[in-house]
Design an enzyme around this catalytic site. Sequence first.
Site, mmCIF file in Angstrom:
data_model
loop_
_atom_site.group_PDB
_atom_site.id
_atom_site.type_symbol
_atom_site.label_atom_id
_atom_site.label_comp_id
_atom_site.label_asym_id
_atom_site.label_seq_id
_atom_site.Cartn_x
_atom_site.Cartn_y
_atom_site.Cartn_z
ATOM 1 N N ASP A 1 -7.780 25.409 10.998
ATOM 2 C CA ASP A 1 -7.624 24.359 9.991
ATOM 3 C C ASP A 1 -8.690 23.282 10.147
ATOM 4 O O ASP A 1 -9.239 22.791 9.169
ATOM 5 C CB ASP A 1 -6.226 23.706 10.109
ATOM 6 N N ARG B 1 1.033 37.242 12.990
ATOM 7 C CA ARG B 1 2.254 37.347 13.775
ATOM 8 C C ARG B 1 3.436 37.687 12.867
ATOM 9 O O ARG B 1 3.733 36.943 11.932
ATOM 10 C CB ARG B 1 2.510 36.031 14.513
ATOM 11 N N ASP C 1 -4.965 22.750 15.314
ATOM 12 C CA ASP C 1 -5.230 24.101 14.812
ATOM 13 C C ASP C 1 -6.735 24.260 14.570
ATOM 14 O O ASP C 1 -7.294 23.631 13.670
ATOM 15 C CB ASP C 1 -4.458 24.343 13.506
ATOM 16 N N THR D 1 9.572 40.060 14.531
ATOM 17 C CA THR D 1 9.403 40.610 15.887
ATOM 18 C C THR D 1 8.575 39.659 16.762
ATOM 19 O O THR D 1 8.566 39.814 17.986
ATOM 20 C CB THR D 1 8.657 41.952 15.827
HETATM 21 N N1 URA Z 1 -4.216 28.080 17.922
HETATM 22 C C1 URA Z 1 -4.797 26.902 17.573
HETATM 23 O O1 URA Z 1 -5.605 26.835 16.652
HETATM 24 N N2 URA Z 1 -4.443 25.797 18.274
HETATM 25 C C2 URA Z 1 -3.570 25.829 19.292
HETATM 26 O O2 URA Z 1 -3.318 24.781 19.905
HETATM 27 C C3 URA Z 1 -2.977 27.067 19.630
HETATM 28 C C4 URA Z 1 -3.327 28.171 18.924
#
Ligand code: URA
Length: 212
Positions: free
Chosen positions: A204, A105, A201, A109
């Site tokens: 992660d 990302r 995430d 922008t």
């Molecule tokens: N990407 C992720 O890994 N977790 C989220 O909650 C949103 C996007």
Amino acid sequence: MSSHFTVVNHPLVQHKLSLMRDKDCPKVLFRQLLREIGQLLAYEVTRDFELENRHIDTPLVPMQAPHLKGKKPALISILRAGNGLLDGVLDLLPAARVGFVGLYRDEETLKPVQYYCKLPKALSERVVIALDPMLATGNSSVAAIDLLKQSGAKNIKFLCLLAAPEGVARMQEAHPDVPIFTAALDERLNEKGYIMPGLGDAGDRMFGTVHG
Ligand code: URA
């Protein structure tokens, strides 16, 4: 939600997903569960695959036996978390072709920018299954599907683990022809774009990296 949106609410999927959501779920188990859910979701996403009869000889008699029709499907992992779903789907579709799309990302922008793209040949003749565990804002998923369509894909399905209503709406607006399969539709996104209640995430948690 339309028939192009399927929540796979099989008890095994729901149980395994709850184990994954727990913040104390160890990484080894998290990866294992994602793989297992990938297998179960693959079972559902392939439900309408076409069959054709081919001649075989059983030990007793010749017969016309159903086989998957057409070219091998293409699995497209949307990096990096897509790789976690890929393992399980490949368990069920071991002969599938595999592609990768990497998007980040742009912080100014806020638009997704492609940094990697490697796709199988003849996408237009294959069922293409795009994989990304988290359908959050939908921005990267929409961009990835844009790319697949530009590369010729015509029959695309989108497979995720968790979806937010915002991401589903964005996908359905941009790509109404692409059916979405998910293990759960969660409540909402938070102000940082995380799915709530979600699981954090996914990349992660899968790979043991630190967010940032
Ligand atoms: N990407 C992720 O890994 N977790 C989220 O909650 C949103 C996007």
